[in-house]
Design a protein around this motif. Structure first.
Motif, PDB file in Angstrom:
ATOM      1  N   SER A  59      17.179  -7.965  -4.203  1.00  0.00           N
ATOM      2  CA  SER A  59      17.942  -6.995  -3.424  1.00  0.00           C
ATOM      3  C   SER A  59      17.017  -6.382  -2.369  1.00  0.00           C
ATOM      4  CB  SER A  59      18.499  -5.902  -4.335  1.00  0.00           C
ATOM      5  OG  SER A  59      17.440  -5.114  -4.839  1.00  0.00           O
ATOM      6  N   GLU A  60      17.613  -5.690  -1.409  1.00  0.00           N
ATOM      7  CA  GLU A  60      16.815  -5.069  -0.355  1.00  0.00           C
ATOM      8  C   GLU A  60      15.857  -4.034  -0.945  1.00  0.00           C
ATOM      9  OE1 GLU A  60      16.608  -5.909   2.853  1.00  0.00           O
ATOM     10  OE2 GLU A  60      17.971  -7.555   2.385  1.00  0.00           O
ATOM     11  N   GLN A  61      16.301  -3.332  -1.966  1.00  0.00           N
ATOM     12  CA  GLN A  61      15.458  -2.324  -2.596  1.00  0.00           C
ATOM     13  C   GLN A  61      14.254  -2.986  -3.275  1.00  0.00           C
ATOM     14  OE1 GLN A  61      17.427  -0.011  -5.573  1.00  0.00           O
ATOM     15  NE2 GLN A  61      15.710   1.386  -5.864  1.00  0.00           N
ATOM     16  N   GLU A  62      14.500  -4.101  -3.974  1.00  0.00           N
ATOM     17  CA  GLU A  62      13.400  -4.810  -4.637  1.00  0.00           C
ATOM     18  C   GLU A  62      12.409  -5.353  -3.605  1.00  0.00           C
ATOM     19  OE1 GLU A  62      15.295  -6.667  -8.698  1.00  0.00           O
ATOM     20  OE2 GLU A  62      15.832  -7.630  -6.793  1.00  0.00           O
ATOM     21  N   LYS A  63      12.949  -5.860  -2.496  1.00  0.00           N
ATOM     22  CA  LYS A  63      12.074  -6.379  -1.442  1.00  0.00           C
ATOM     23  C   LYS A  63      11.177  -5.280  -0.899  1.00  0.00           C
ATOM     24  CE  LYS A  63      15.248  -9.944   0.217  1.00  0.00           C
ATOM     25  NZ  LYS A  63      16.057 -10.388   1.366  1.00  0.00           N
ATOM     26  N   SER A  64      11.768  -4.112  -0.583  1.00  0.00           N
ATOM     27  CA  SER A  64      10.973  -3.024  -0.020  1.00  0.00           C
ATOM     28  C   SER A  64       9.952  -2.511  -1.032  1.00  0.00           C
ATOM     29  CB  SER A  64      11.872  -1.897   0.463  1.00  0.00           C
ATOM     30  OG  SER A  64      12.589  -1.345  -0.618  1.00  0.00           O
ATOM     31  N   GLU A  65      10.324  -2.469  -2.319  1.00  0.00           N
ATOM     32  CA  GLU A  65       9.380  -2.032  -3.351  1.00  0.00           C
ATOM     33  C   GLU A  65       8.191  -2.980  -3.452  1.00  0.00           C
ATOM     34  OE1 GLU A  65      11.638  -1.686  -6.934  1.00  0.00           O
ATOM     35  OE2 GLU A  65      12.629   0.166  -6.304  1.00  0.00           O
ATOM     36  N   LYS A  66       8.472  -4.280  -3.408  1.00  0.00           N
ATOM     37  CA  LYS A  66       7.387  -5.262  -3.500  1.00  0.00           C
ATOM     38  C   LYS A  66       6.492  -5.188  -2.259  1.00  0.00           C
ATOM     39  CE  LYS A  66       9.322  -8.580  -6.708  1.00  0.00           C
ATOM     40  NZ  LYS A  66       8.295  -8.682  -7.735  1.00  0.00           N
ATOM     41  N   LEU A  67       7.096  -4.999  -1.078  1.00  0.00           N
ATOM     42  CA  LEU A  67       6.294  -4.877   0.139  1.00  0.00           C
ATOM     43  C   LEU A  67       5.404  -3.633   0.079  1.00  0.00           C
ATOM     44  CD1 LEU A  67       8.845  -5.922   2.913  1.00  0.00           C
ATOM     45  CD2 LEU A  67       6.854  -7.196   2.133  1.00  0.00           C
ATOM     46  N   LYS A  68       5.942  -2.514  -0.420  1.00  0.00           N
ATOM     47  CA  LYS A  68       5.143  -1.292  -0.547  1.00  0.00           C
ATOM     48  C   LYS A  68       4.017  -1.490  -1.549  1.00  0.00           C
ATOM     49  CE  LYS A  68       8.830   1.924   0.661  1.00  0.00           C
ATOM     50  NZ  LYS A  68       9.750   2.947   0.141  1.00  0.00           N
ATOM     51  N   LEU A  69       4.302  -2.168  -2.660  1.00  0.00           N
ATOM     52  CA  LEU A  69       3.298  -2.445  -3.678  1.00  0.00           C
ATOM     53  C   LEU A  69       2.156  -3.261  -3.088  1.00  0.00           C
ATOM     54  CD1 LEU A  69       2.458  -2.485  -6.739  1.00  0.00           C
ATOM     55  CD2 LEU A  69       3.691  -4.653  -6.855  1.00  0.00           C
ATOM     56  N   ILE A  70       2.491  -4.269  -2.312  1.00  0.00           N
ATOM     57  CA  ILE A  70       1.483  -5.123  -1.692  1.00  0.00           C
ATOM     58  C   ILE A  70       0.644  -4.310  -0.711  1.00  0.00           C
ATOM     59  CG2 ILE A  70       1.164  -7.083  -0.122  1.00  0.00           C
ATOM     60  CD1 ILE A  70       3.635  -8.357  -1.518  1.00  0.00           C
ATOM     61  N   GLU A  71       1.299  -3.486   0.112  1.00  0.00           N
ATOM     62  CA  GLU A  71       0.576  -2.681   1.090  1.00  0.00           C
ATOM     63  C   GLU A  71      -0.389  -1.710   0.416  1.00  0.00           C
ATOM     64  OE1 GLU A  71       0.492  -3.039   4.394  1.00  0.00           O
ATOM     65  OE2 GLU A  71       1.800  -4.766   4.133  1.00  0.00           O
ATOM     66  N   GLN A 113      -1.818  -2.053  -2.519  1.00  0.00           N
ATOM     67  CA  GLN A 113      -2.929  -2.803  -3.103  1.00  0.00           C
ATOM     68  C   GLN A 113      -3.923  -3.233  -2.034  1.00  0.00           C
ATOM     69  OE1 GLN A 113      -1.375  -6.010  -5.481  1.00  0.00           O
ATOM     70  NE2 GLN A 113      -0.639  -4.634  -7.083  1.00  0.00           N
ATOM     71  N   VAL A 114      -3.424  -3.571  -0.856  1.00  0.00           N
ATOM     72  CA  VAL A 114      -4.310  -3.986   0.231  1.00  0.00           C
ATOM     73  C   VAL A 114      -5.104  -2.787   0.752  1.00  0.00           C
ATOM     74  CG1 VAL A 114      -4.355  -4.866   2.600  1.00  0.00           C
ATOM     75  CG2 VAL A 114      -2.953  -5.994   0.880  1.00  0.00           C
ATOM     76  N   THR A 115      -4.446  -1.621   0.877  1.00  0.00           N
ATOM     77  CA  THR A 115      -5.158  -0.434   1.368  1.00  0.00           C
ATOM     78  C   THR A 115      -6.188   0.065   0.362  1.00  0.00           C
ATOM     79  OG1 THR A 115      -3.370   0.975   0.543  1.00  0.00           O
ATOM     80  CG2 THR A 115      -3.293   0.363   2.869  1.00  0.00           C
ATOM     81  N   GLU A 116      -5.985  -0.221  -0.914  1.00  0.00           N
ATOM     82  CA  GLU A 116      -6.957   0.175  -1.936  1.00  0.00           C
ATOM     83  C   GLU A 116      -8.166  -0.750  -1.967  1.00  0.00           C
ATOM     84  OE1 GLU A 116      -4.740   0.282  -5.547  1.00  0.00           O
ATOM     85  OE2 GLU A 116      -3.727   2.149  -5.036  1.00  0.00           O
ATOM     86  N   GLY A 117      -8.161  -1.789  -1.170  1.00  0.00           N
ATOM     87  CA  GLY A 117      -9.330  -2.661  -1.076  1.00  0.00           C
ATOM     88  C   GLY A 117      -9.123  -4.057  -1.617  1.00  0.00           C
ATOM     89  N   GLY A 118      -7.954  -4.361  -2.106  1.00  0.00           N
ATOM     90  CA  GLY A 118      -7.687  -5.705  -2.617  1.00  0.00           C
ATOM     91  C   GLY A 118      -7.388  -6.674  -1.481  1.00  0.00           C
ATOM     92  N   THR A 119      -7.444  -7.961  -1.786  1.00  0.00           N
ATOM     93  CA  THR A 119      -7.110  -8.955  -0.773  1.00  0.00           C
ATOM     94  C   THR A 119      -5.598  -9.149  -0.720  1.00  0.00           C
ATOM     95  OG1 THR A 119      -7.268 -10.802  -2.316  1.00  0.00           O
ATOM     96  CG2 THR A 119      -9.286 -10.187  -1.145  1.00  0.00           C
ATOM     97  N   LEU A 120      -5.137  -9.602   0.400  1.00  0.00           N
ATOM     98  CA  LEU A 120      -3.704  -9.803   0.591  1.00  0.00           C
ATOM     99  C   LEU A 120      -3.174 -10.875  -0.352  1.00  0.00           C
ATOM    100  CD1 LEU A 120      -1.163  -9.084   2.204  1.00  0.00           C
ATOM    101  CD2 LEU A 120      -1.817 -10.821   3.853  1.00  0.00           C
ATOM    102  N   LYS A 121      -3.911 -11.966  -0.494  1.00  0.00           N
ATOM    103  CA  LYS A 121      -3.457 -13.058  -1.373  1.00  0.00           C
ATOM    104  C   LYS A 121      -3.311 -12.592  -2.815  1.00  0.00           C
ATOM    105  CE  LYS A 121      -4.911 -17.092   1.187  1.00  0.00           C
ATOM    106  NZ  LYS A 121      -5.496 -18.413   1.096  1.00  0.00           N
ATOM    107  N   ASP A 122      -4.287 -11.824  -3.293  1.00  0.00           N
ATOM    108  CA  ASP A 122      -4.213 -11.329  -4.674  1.00  0.00           C
ATOM    109  C   ASP A 122      -3.031 -10.379  -4.849  1.00  0.00           C
ATOM    110  OD1 ASP A 122      -6.440 -12.797  -5.347  1.00  0.00           O
ATOM    111  OD2 ASP A 122      -7.837 -11.127  -5.020  1.00  0.00           O
ATOM    112  N   ALA A 123      -2.788  -9.538  -3.840  1.00  0.00           N
ATOM    113  CA  ALA A 123      -1.681  -8.587  -3.919  1.00  0.00           C
ATOM    114  C   ALA A 123      -0.346  -9.318  -3.945  1.00  0.00           C
ATOM    115  CB  ALA A 123      -1.729  -7.621  -2.739  1.00  0.00           C
TER     116      ALA A 123
END
Length: 153
Positions: free
Chosen positions: A56-68, A70-80
């Motif tokens: 769903s659109e909500q799940e998509k936005s949640e996953k995108l926020k989760l990835i962002e 994790q990346v801002t905390e210093g993780g790599t994009l692929k791992d996120a």
């Protein structure tokens, strides 16, 4: 004479080749399965292996926020992306769809006007319309005058 001495071995060789080339019985193959049955077997095995998932659109936005995050905390994009459980292609597809469609080369970085600014903007729009009408009337008058001078009317 040389021909007669060579003729005997050639005849013997031809006879042995004829015996070797005798037809042998072909190996029988089992008949093929009908296509419909084969396709249903393949479809059932594929369905159990990887069933496509619709988010769903909500799940998509949640996953995108989760990835962002994790990346801002210093993780790599692929791992996120892997930890979110989606593919890189899906991530970029969702990210591109989340952005509003803008023409290339134009970036609107203007802030949205506040209440007072909005009133000023409306007033400017009204003045703009009034001036356009005034200009159009002036141009029509000049056009009519030029037509009279040229005798086109």
């Amino acid at each position: 004479m040389a021909d007669e001495s060579n003729a005997a071995p050639v005849a013997a060789t031809a006879a042995t080749e004829a015996e070797v080339k005798a037809p042998t019985a072909k190996k029988q193959r089992s008949p093929r399965r009908p296509k419909a049955a084969a396709e249903s077997v393949q479809a059932s095995s594929k369905a159990s292996a990887a069933k496509p998932r619709r988010y769903s659109e909500q799940e998509k936005s949640e996953k995108l926020k989760l990835i962002e995050t994790q990346v801002t905390e210093g993780g790599t994009l692929k791992d996120a992306i892997k930890s979110a459980g989606i593919s890189e292609q899906t991530y970029y597809h969702w990210k591109g769809a989340a952005k509003p469609a803008e023409p290339k080369g134009t970036k609107s970085t203007k802030p949205i006007p506040a209440g007072d600014e909005l009133a000023d903007l409306v007033q400017l729009e009204e003045e703009n319309q009034r001036l356009r009408k005034q200009l159009a009337e002036k141009l029509r008058a000049e056009n009519a005058e030029l037509r009279k001078r040229l005798g086109l009317d």
